[in-house]
Design a protein around this motif. Sequence first.
Motif, PDB file in Angstrom:
ATOM      1  N   SER A  89     -28.380  18.784 -80.558  1.00 44.03           N
ATOM      2  CA  SER A  89     -27.962  18.092 -79.575  1.00 44.03           C
ATOM      3  C   SER A  89     -26.729  18.488 -78.946  1.00 44.03           C
ATOM      4  O   SER A  89     -25.813  18.930 -79.726  1.00 44.03           O
ATOM      5  CB  SER A  89     -27.507  16.549 -80.127  1.00 44.03           C
ATOM      6  N   VAL A  90     -26.448  18.500 -77.469  1.00 42.42           N
ATOM      7  CA  VAL A  90     -25.333  18.881 -77.030  1.00 42.42           C
ATOM      8  C   VAL A  90     -24.403  17.713 -77.085  1.00 42.42           C
ATOM      9  O   VAL A  90     -24.402  16.516 -76.668  1.00 42.42           O
ATOM     10  CB  VAL A  90     -25.835  19.287 -75.487  1.00 42.42           C
ATOM     11  N   LEU A  91     -23.131  18.184 -77.910  1.00 41.87           N
ATOM     12  CA  LEU A  91     -21.983  17.337 -77.798  1.00 41.87           C
ATOM     13  C   LEU A  91     -21.146  17.198 -76.373  1.00 41.87           C
ATOM     14  O   LEU A  91     -20.960  15.972 -75.910  1.00 41.87           O
ATOM     15  CB  LEU A  91     -21.175  17.609 -79.037  1.00 41.87           C
ATOM     16  N   THR A  92     -20.625  18.183 -75.967  1.00 42.67           N
ATOM     17  CA  THR A  92     -19.773  18.143 -74.862  1.00 42.67           C
ATOM     18  C   THR A  92     -20.140  19.578 -73.884  1.00 42.67           C
ATOM     19  O   THR A  92     -20.805  20.404 -74.538  1.00 42.67           O
ATOM     20  CB  THR A  92     -18.404  18.462 -75.423  1.00 42.67           C
ATOM     21  N   TYR A 152     -20.413  27.278 -70.833  1.00 41.62           N
ATOM     22  CA  TYR A 152     -20.029  27.039 -72.342  1.00 41.62           C
ATOM     23  C   TYR A 152     -20.405  25.435 -72.602  1.00 41.62           C
ATOM     24  O   TYR A 152     -20.587  24.771 -71.486  1.00 41.62           O
ATOM     25  CB  TYR A 152     -18.698  27.043 -72.858  1.00 41.62           C
ATOM     26  N   LEU A 153     -21.271  25.250 -73.965  1.00 43.19           N
ATOM     27  CA  LEU A 153     -21.212  23.753 -74.201  1.00 43.19           C
ATOM     28  C   LEU A 153     -21.086  23.816 -75.743  1.00 43.19           C
ATOM     29  O   LEU A 153     -21.171  24.840 -76.352  1.00 43.19           O
ATOM     30  CB  LEU A 153     -22.656  23.372 -73.805  1.00 43.19           C
ATOM     31  N   THR A 154     -21.071  22.743 -76.451  1.00 43.14           N
ATOM     32  CA  THR A 154     -20.848  22.482 -77.667  1.00 43.14           C
ATOM     33  C   THR A 154     -21.978  21.607 -78.409  1.00 43.14           C
ATOM     34  O   THR A 154     -22.526  20.654 -77.564  1.00 43.14           O
ATOM     35  CB  THR A 154     -19.630  21.774 -78.270  1.00 43.14           C
ATOM     36  N   ILE A 155     -22.701  22.408 -79.452  1.00 48.33           N
ATOM     37  CA  ILE A 155     -23.694  21.538 -80.091  1.00 48.33           C
ATOM     38  C   ILE A 155     -22.969  21.014 -81.395  1.00 48.33           C
ATOM     39  O   ILE A 155     -22.334  21.310 -81.971  1.00 48.33           O
ATOM     40  CB  ILE A 155     -24.643  22.390 -80.132  1.00 48.33           C
ATOM     41  N   ASN A 156     -24.186  19.892 -81.929  1.00 49.43           N
ATOM     42  CA  ASN A 156     -23.809  19.009 -83.184  1.00 49.43           C
ATOM     43  C   ASN A 156     -24.432  19.923 -84.663  1.00 49.43           C
ATOM     44  O   ASN A 156     -24.726  19.060 -85.459  1.00 49.43           O
ATOM     45  CB  ASN A 156     -24.218  17.816 -83.230  1.00 49.43           C
ATOM     46  N   ARG A 157     -24.442  21.213 -84.516  1.00 45.94           N
ATOM     47  CA  ARG A 157     -24.910  22.024 -85.596  1.00 45.94           C
ATOM     48  C   ARG A 157     -23.980  23.150 -85.783  1.00 45.94           C
ATOM     49  O   ARG A 157     -23.547  23.932 -84.976  1.00 45.94           O
ATOM     50  CB  ARG A 157     -26.352  22.653 -85.536  1.00 45.94           C
ATOM     51  N   GLY A 158     -23.538  23.334 -87.125  1.00 41.47           N
ATOM     52  CA  GLY A 158     -22.661  24.515 -87.587  1.00 41.47           C
ATOM     53  C   GLY A 158     -22.958  25.217 -88.950  1.00 41.47           C
ATOM     54  O   GLY A 158     -24.257  25.380 -89.063  1.00 41.47           O
TER      55      GLY A 158
END
Length: 286
Positions: free
Chosen positions: A125-128, A137-143
């Motif tokens: 899912s897209v966090l920010t 750019y975007l940040t996702i909830n997987r690392g």
Amino acid sequence: MQKFFSNKKLIILMILIIVTFGLLAVTVNIRDNKDTPPVVQQVGNDVVSVVGGVFAYPTNAVKNATSEFSDLYNTYSENKRLKARIGELAQNKAKLAVVQDENKKLKQELKLDGTLTDYTTVNASVLTRSPSSWQSYLTINRGQTSGIKKDMPVMSGKGLIGRIVEVDKISSKVELISTDNELNDKFASEILGENKNITGVVSRYDSSTGDLVMENVNSTKNIKKGQSVITSGLGGLTPRGLYIGKVYGIKKDNYGMTNSVYITPAAELRNFTVVTVIKSSVSGEN
């Protein structure tokens, strides 16, 4: 005797019709006459309404029955079409299973651990997504805990949207294919043709048209609008077969020297909340 009653009913029906039309004519003629008693007009209107309703009932019944029959027939036709579609899907599923089994056996014979088309996926899912870098750019909830690594491609819906550029424990940063960063990594791609595929590199995004731009194309001779564009897997970082979009047109650069292929992206690059990270077995080994 029976014939008499039958004729009697016919006579009564004719009288009712004559009276109805007579009252209708009278009410029309006296409608604007202020001296006419309201009771007479009301009675005439009521009689016309009742008799009109009697004649309208069978007509409406037939009309409703016809409409219901039409709906029933349409439902039947759609059900028949869907059943045929289910049969086709079942056949395609069986065919896919056979192809996958053959592919597995061929890889075993050739001692191949993975090919350019092998990959697994991880949903995220897209966090920010910052308004100042919305198209970049975007940040996702997987690392790292989910097996995410740098340079893994990312898709949304049915199209490619970018690549992982930073990885933390439980989150990752995605650089979008629509970025204006000229130093971003390119995507080796190919245009699917009838006889021969045409290779090139999706290198930039035209914000004025909303199209992706494919450059370093080896030939534009047989390129047509509407042809599908996928990743070629030749870059070593991205598996082959990820859908990018469809050819929109061909344009020359500002100097009129080289041709660039403009591609309508398959993914909605401006708005999405769920993405899919592609974990290539080939890149995972490197």
